[in-house]
Design a protein around this motif. Structure first.
Motif, PDB file in Angstrom:
ATOM      1  N   GLN A  24       0.791  -1.223   0.000  1.00  0.00           N
ATOM      2  CA  GLN A  24       0.000   0.000   0.000  1.00  0.00           C
ATOM      3  C   GLN A  24       0.824   1.273   0.000  1.00  0.00           C
ATOM      4  O   GLN A  24       1.996   1.292   0.347  1.00  0.00           O
ATOM      5  CB  GLN A  24      -0.980   0.000   1.172  1.00  0.00           C
ATOM      6  N   LEU A  25       0.155   2.325  -0.458  1.00  0.00           N
ATOM      7  CA  LEU A  25       0.708   3.677  -0.463  1.00  0.00           C
ATOM      8  C   LEU A  25      -0.146   4.526   0.468  1.00  0.00           C
ATOM      9  O   LEU A  25      -1.268   4.882   0.138  1.00  0.00           O
ATOM     10  CB  LEU A  25       0.636   4.277  -1.869  1.00  0.00           C
ATOM     11  N   SER A  26       0.362   4.809   1.640  1.00  0.00           N
ATOM     12  CA  SER A  26      -0.320   5.673   2.601  1.00  0.00           C
ATOM     13  C   SER A  26       0.645   5.862   3.750  1.00  0.00           C
ATOM     14  O   SER A  26       1.746   5.303   3.747  1.00  0.00           O
ATOM     15  CB  SER A  26      -1.619   5.031   3.116  1.00  0.00           C
ATOM     16  N   LYS A  27       0.222   6.620   4.762  1.00  0.00           N
ATOM     17  CA  LYS A  27       1.099   6.733   5.927  1.00  0.00           C
ATOM     18  C   LYS A  27       0.844   5.602   6.923  1.00  0.00           C
ATOM     19  O   LYS A  27       1.294   5.650   8.049  1.00  0.00           O
ATOM     20  CB  LYS A  27       0.978   8.100   6.590  1.00  0.00           C
ATOM     21  N   GLU A  28       0.131   4.554   6.466  1.00  0.00           N
ATOM     22  CA  GLU A  28      -0.093   3.390   7.325  1.00  0.00           C
ATOM     23  C   GLU A  28       1.228   2.772   7.770  1.00  0.00           C
ATOM     24  O   GLU A  28       1.326   2.209   8.858  1.00  0.00           O
ATOM     25  CB  GLU A  28      -0.950   2.350   6.600  1.00  0.00           C
ATOM     26  N   PHE A  29       2.281   2.891   6.929  1.00  0.00           N
ATOM     27  CA  PHE A  29       3.575   2.327   7.323  1.00  0.00           C
ATOM     28  C   PHE A  29       4.111   3.004   8.584  1.00  0.00           C
ATOM     29  O   PHE A  29       4.784   2.371   9.400  1.00  0.00           O
ATOM     30  CB  PHE A  29       4.591   2.424   6.167  1.00  0.00           C
ATOM     31  N   VAL A  30       3.789   4.292   8.768  1.00  0.00           N
ATOM     32  CA  VAL A  30       4.189   4.991   9.994  1.00  0.00           C
ATOM     33  C   VAL A  30       3.375   4.466  11.173  1.00  0.00           C
ATOM     34  O   VAL A  30       3.915   4.197  12.254  1.00  0.00           O
ATOM     35  CB  VAL A  30       4.004   6.521   9.856  1.00  0.00           C
ATOM     36  N   ARG A  31       2.054   4.305  10.964  1.00  0.00           N
ATOM     37  CA  ARG A  31       1.206   3.775  12.036  1.00  0.00           C
ATOM     38  C   ARG A  31       1.697   2.390  12.467  1.00  0.00           C
ATOM     39  O   ARG A  31       1.763   2.086  13.654  1.00  0.00           O
ATOM     40  CB  ARG A  31      -0.255   3.693  11.575  1.00  0.00           C
ATOM     41  N   GLN A  32       2.028   1.537  11.480  1.00  0.00           N
ATOM     42  CA  GLN A  32       2.488   0.183  11.812  1.00  0.00           C
ATOM     43  C   GLN A  32       3.818   0.220  12.566  1.00  0.00           C
ATOM     44  O   GLN A  32       4.048  -0.580  13.475  1.00  0.00           O
ATOM     45  CB  GLN A  32       2.611  -0.663  10.535  1.00  0.00           C
ATOM     46  N   TRP A  33       4.695   1.154  12.191  1.00  0.00           N
ATOM     47  CA  TRP A  33       5.975   1.296  12.908  1.00  0.00           C
ATOM     48  C   TRP A  33       5.709   1.697  14.359  1.00  0.00           C
ATOM     49  O   TRP A  33       6.317   1.154  15.291  1.00  0.00           O
ATOM     50  CB  TRP A  33       6.841   2.346  12.213  1.00  0.00           C
ATOM     51  N   LEU A  34       4.776   2.630  14.555  1.00  0.00           N
ATOM     52  CA  LEU A  34       4.438   3.062  15.909  1.00  0.00           C
ATOM     53  C   LEU A  34       3.828   1.910  16.717  1.00  0.00           C
ATOM     54  O   LEU A  34       4.179   1.692  17.879  1.00  0.00           O
ATOM     55  CB  LEU A  34       3.475   4.252  15.860  1.00  0.00           C
ATOM     56  N   ILE A  35       2.899   1.161  16.082  1.00  0.00           N
ATOM     57  CA  ILE A  35       2.275   0.024  16.768  1.00  0.00           C
ATOM     58  C   ILE A  35       3.341  -0.992  17.179  1.00  0.00           C
ATOM     59  O   ILE A  35       3.326  -1.511  18.298  1.00  0.00           O
ATOM     60  CB  ILE A  35       1.205  -0.637  15.857  1.00  0.00           C
ATOM     61  N   SER A  36       4.300  -1.249  16.269  1.00  0.00           N
ATOM     62  CA  SER A  36       5.360  -2.227  16.574  1.00  0.00           C
ATOM     63  C   SER A  36       6.262  -1.748  17.711  1.00  0.00           C
ATOM     64  O   SER A  36       6.965  -2.548  18.332  1.00  0.00           O
ATOM     65  CB  SER A  36       6.199  -2.517  15.320  1.00  0.00           C
ATOM     66  N   HIS A  37       6.237  -0.430  17.974  1.00  0.00           N
ATOM     67  CA  HIS A  37       7.005   0.128  19.092  1.00  0.00           C
ATOM     68  C   HIS A  37       6.095   0.473  20.283  1.00  0.00           C
ATOM     69  O   HIS A  37       6.440   1.301  21.126  1.00  0.00           O
ATOM     70  CB  HIS A  37       7.784   1.378  18.631  1.00  0.00           C
ATOM     71  N   GLY A  38       4.908  -0.155  20.309  1.00  0.00           N
ATOM     72  CA  GLY A  38       4.036  -0.051  21.481  1.00  0.00           C
ATOM     73  C   GLY A  38       3.258   1.237  21.618  1.00  0.00           C
ATOM     74  O   GLY A  38       2.882   1.624  22.725  1.00  0.00           O
ATOM     75  N   PHE A  39       2.970   1.907  20.484  1.00  0.00           N
ATOM     76  CA  PHE A  39       2.262   3.186  20.572  1.00  0.00           C
ATOM     77  C   PHE A  39       1.078   3.222  19.611  1.00  0.00           C
ATOM     78  O   PHE A  39       1.237   2.963  18.417  1.00  0.00           O
ATOM     79  CB  PHE A  39       3.206   4.349  20.246  1.00  0.00           C
ATOM     80  N   GLN A  40      -0.116   3.532  20.168  1.00  0.00           N
ATOM     81  CA  GLN A  40      -1.308   3.734  19.336  1.00  0.00           C
ATOM     82  C   GLN A  40      -2.067   4.993  19.758  1.00  0.00           C
ATOM     83  O   GLN A  40      -3.264   5.115  19.522  1.00  0.00           O
ATOM     84  CB  GLN A  40      -2.250   2.532  19.418  1.00  0.00           C
TER      85      GLN A  40
END
Length: 315
Positions: free
Chosen positions: A242-258
């Protein structure tokens, strides 16, 4: 090399509103000067560091898409005197974001996995998998939050009942939302992309005309999949490219932040920020189908000030 805050004082300036990403200056009770900063927001939280060229990318995608949809829906835009700046008609924004989803992804998928089958009063069919296409696009509005607060899901019925938007105006917002999404879907398909979901914001001009404002079809407001291989990945149960800023959200989730209370924001290294900037440039080139031309960022504040003041002096 980035702009994360603005403290301009333009001729005729009356007020300034600072959102999560954009700063909006009111000029002579007539014009709005909107500056797209390099701030990055995810889970309604603004990250501490800016992303090089992000503001330019968002501004140029939004203004070009407004030109490509103005035959369908009127918009606020008058001019773009700087790569990071749009100038338009003074509008009173509606206090809702019109979110439209063609596929069950992102927030909708997270709600679905939690067992919910109703989103903003709209039913989601049983038996769907993440990233499946909805039978028809669904509109799932959200209240427009102030900086630091979270946008919240709201139903069409509640919007009208609470008087946030009149029924007459809301029907126009829905009609415009569907038309813009259909056009965005067509444009995306021409570029080998699927427009998955997006959000639009609208306002009223001083003469009562409803117009599209803010951004349209940018990677901050929209999610895109690559069309090639979509069906195959769905059948195999694989994540979509995908093309979106979802990759940033997933990086944050993987580092324990939502963005939840008590969670600590992880630190983004300079190296990671460079990769985010590169991804935004990739997004631009895929979405717009043209090379991205980097503006001079040696002194962004001076560049913006000079260009905006020259424009205001000419009108």
């Amino acid at each position: 090399m980035t702009i994360t805050d603005t403290n301009f004082n333009f001729p005729g300036q009356q007020s300034v509103y600072k959102g999560k990403v954009r700063a909006v200056y009111t000029i002579n009770d007539d014009l709005l000067v909107m500056i797209a900063t390099d701030r990055l927001s995810a889970f309604d939280v603004v990250m501490p560091k800016g992303i090089p060229y992000k503001g330019q990318i968002l501004n140029q995608i939004a203004t070009k898409f407004m030109a490509q949809t103005e035959d369908l829906v009127p918009n606020w835009l008058i001019a773009t005197p700087d790569p990071n700046v749009a100038v338009g008609h003074l509008c009173e924004p509606f206090k809702v974001e019109m979110v439209i989803r063609g596929y069950m992804s992102g927030h909708a998928a997270r709600e679905y996995k939690a067992g919910k089958r109703l989103l903003c009063g709209v039913a989601m069919p049983e038996g769907m998998k993440e990233n499946d296409k909805f039978p028809e696009p669904i509109i799932t509005p959200a209240t427009k939050a102030e900086m630091g607060d979270h946008d919240e899901d709201i139903s069409r019925e509640d919007i009208i009942k609470k008087g946030i938007v009149s029924e007459e105006d809301y029907l126009i917002l829905e009609d415009y939302t569907r038309k813009l999404f259909a056009r965005g879907t067509e444009i995306a398909a021409e570029r080998g992309l699927i427009l998955v979901d997006t959000k639009y914001e609208f306002g009223k001009t001083k003469d009562g005309k409803i117009v599209l404002i803010d951004e349209i079809h940018t990677p901050d407001s929209s999610r895109y999949f690559y069309k090639d291989g979509y069906q195959e990945r769905q059948e195999k149960g694989e994540p979509q490219k995908q093309l979106s800023k979802e990759f940033v959200r997933q990086w944050l989730i993987s580092h324990g932040f939502q963005g939840l209370e008590g969670q600590e924001l992880p630190v983004m290294s300079d190296e990671y920020i460079d990769t985010v900037s590169e991804r935004y440039i990739e997004l631009y080139e895929n979405i717009m189908g043209e090379p991205f031309v980097k503006a001079d960022v040696s002194n962004i504040e001076d560049r913006i000030k000079t260009n905006v003041e020259a424009y205001l002096a000419s009108v």
